[in-house]
Design an enzyme around this catalytic site. Structure first.
Site, PDB file in Angstrom:
ATOM      1  N   ASP A 164       0.770  -1.245   0.000  1.00 21.37           N
ATOM      2  CA  ASP A 164       0.000   0.000   0.000  1.00 21.37           C
ATOM      3  C   ASP A 164       0.803   1.298   0.000  1.00 21.37           C
ATOM      4  OD1 ASP A 164      -1.759  -2.077   0.495  1.00 21.37           O
ATOM      5  OD2 ASP A 164      -2.817  -1.078   2.111  1.00 21.37           O
ATOM      6  N   GLU A 394       1.735  -9.328  11.598  1.00 23.08           N
ATOM      7  CA  GLU A 394       1.483  -8.931  10.209  1.00 23.08           C
ATOM      8  C   GLU A 394       2.808  -8.697   9.465  1.00 23.08           C
ATOM      9  OE1 GLU A 394      -0.935  -5.422   9.870  1.00 23.08           O
ATOM     10  OE2 GLU A 394      -1.193  -5.629   7.712  1.00 23.08           O
TER      11      GLU A 394
HETATM   12  C1  DGY Z   1      -5.830  -1.599   4.424  1.00 21.22           C
HETATM   13  O1  DGY Z   1      -6.971  -1.244   4.729  1.00 21.22           O
HETATM   14  O2  DGY Z   1      -4.797  -1.263   5.012  1.00 21.22           O
HETATM   15  C2  DGY Z   1      -5.663  -2.534   3.330  1.00 21.22           C
HETATM   16  O3  DGY Z   1      -4.338  -2.849   3.097  1.00 21.22           O
HETATM   17  C3  DGY Z   1      -6.306  -2.050   2.081  1.00 21.22           C
HETATM   18  O4  DGY Z   1      -6.532  -3.205   1.382  1.00 21.22           O
END
Ligand code: DGY
Length: 431
Positions: A164, A394
């Site tokens: 992201d 994560e």
């Molecule tokens: C988040 O909401 O952080 C996700 O990675 C988007 O898919």
């Protein structure tokens, strides 16, 4: 934690996050079904129950759009703890979904599930219909995300990359206009410390892109050309091609020779196109900003992922492996998501430095294919050391192994099961 404890913990997490026919990445932070999370999770699930693993990917594909797109989130249940939820996306699907996609790891996962089954009791018909659906998704990519037929597809939103807030998107994202976006409230930073998540500057642009596509009624025949963000990522394209080749092999096995041929031809063309993303100064692959035509001067792990599709002996294998080994020397807890010498590197902030077990897994797959088995062993070891030190989180600080982001994380647990089933894992841990 010894290997038996690690395995038990991983299995506990898979069960904890199991909603019966799909798995949430972790409760609270991500309370729905995510596309590439689910597919990679199926690999670990298979070791517990092959039937459950097939169901995981079938559930995802039941929400494929009529145009072939497979959404990045399926909102199976209401949950107010996540932003942006279905009321923001407004995609109008019978079960609400997001309106963008995610890295297509499905093809490679299907091949693995199929090959791991007992040849006498293979789920051929389940696999056959999933292969057809996955091929429709790939057709969608080349039709809607490469309308000029260049051979490589563009991402229209950083969330599509799965990475992201990678530094790769910084320049392109800065060009996204944010005037007039609706006020919103983030929920992610109520679950995880804000220093480990994307910034407000980035979120404004994530929302602006979402609202731009929503205004176009999620019509994928219009989104590509209208998007203020169009980035061609070598990592994403490598995953697509790797899955395309896996689907082609599966189609061949399942007797669909025409499909097998069509996919392998397209993959060969795409490998050539992906090779134009080689960045001679960085000595790795790097993104292209399709809107400006400019190369992106950013050395992230996305530029190492083409290892997934390079044949042994390819001229760039040595450079990519050398870079990966160098990063591991500097940061021993998994492969950094960003070059540790880049001034933007941040070992705690999501995709701007931390290591991720799923990316380690993809790199291991690529390294093994390219004959770099020693380096692949090192990445297995580095990954398991994160688990030994910090459990199934994560992501991890690549220099300290500190647990970051959400806890009791499904795909990390699935990768632990994968790594522990590799022949070399035990020896490496006790070395
Ligand atoms: C988040 O909401 O952080 C996700 O990675 C988007 O898919």
């Amino acid at each position: 934690m010894n290997t038996e404890d690690m395995l038990q913990e991983a299995e506990r997490i898979l069960r904890l996050n199991d909603k019966g026919h799909y798995t949430v990445p972790t409760h609270g932070l991500y309370p729905f079904q995510w596309n590439w999370d689910s597919c990679l999770t199926a690999l670990g699930q298979f070791r517990l129950s092959p039937d459950r693993a097939w169901t995981e990917v079938e559930t995802l594909m039941a929400h494929q759009w009529p145009d072939g797109m497979v959404p990045h989130i399926v909102f199976h249940e209401r949950d107010e703890g996540y932003f942006p939820g279905p009321d923001v996306w407004q995609t109008g699907r019978p079960t609400p979904t997001s309106g963008i996609t995610q890295p297509p790891v499905l093809g490679m996962v299907l091949e693995q599930l199929f090959l791991r089954e007992n040849p006498d009791h293979r789920s051929e018909s389940r696999c056959r219909s999933l292969v057809q659906a996955a091929a429709r998704w790939h057709d969608w990519f080349y039709r809607c995300r490469d309308p000029q037929g260049t051979g490589v597809v563009a991402l229209l939103h950083p969330w599509e990359s799965g990475r992201d807030n990678s530094c790769d998107w910084d320049d392109a994202l800065a060009q996204v206009p944010t005037e007039g976006i609706s006020p919103y409230q983030r929920k992610d930073i109520t679950h995880v410390d804000a220093s480990q998540r994307p910034t407000a500057f980035e979120y404004d642009r994530y929302v602006a892109l979402l609202e731009c596509f929503r205004a176009l009624k999620w019509d994928n025949t219009r989104l590509h050309d209208a998007s203020p963000f169009q980035v061609v990522d070598p990592g994403f394209n490598a995953i697509l091609i790797h899955s395309e080749l896996a689907l082609s092999r599966l189609a061949e096995r399942l007797g669909d020779k025409a499909l097998a041929h069509r996919l392998s031809e397209r993959a060969a063309r795409s490998i050539e196109a992906m090779d134009t993303l080689w960045h001679a100064d960085l000595k790795q692959y790097a993104c292209l900003n399709r809107r400006t035509g400019q190369r992106v001067n950013s050395a992230s792990v996305g530029g190492l992922l083409p290892l997934l599709v390079l044949p042994q002996g390819h001229e760039h294998v040595a450079d990519l492996s050398g870079r990966l080994a160098d990063w591991l020397d500097k940061a021993p807890f998994g492969v950094c998501s960003m070059d540790p010498l880049d001034k933007r590197f941040d070992g705690k902030r999501y995709w701007r430095g931390p290591s991720w077990l799923i990316v380690n897994f993809l790199l291991i797959t690529g390294l093994r294919q390219c004959g770099q088995t020693e380096l692949a062993h090192r990445v297995v070891q580095a990954s398991l050391q994160c688990i030994q030190k910090s459990g199934c989180s994560e992501y991890y600080h690549p220099m300290t192994g500190e647990a970051l982001g959400g806890g009791t994380f499904t795909w990390t647990a699935a990768m632990v099961i994968e790594f522990l089933s590799m022949d070399d894992s035990q020896a490496l841990l006790s070395a």
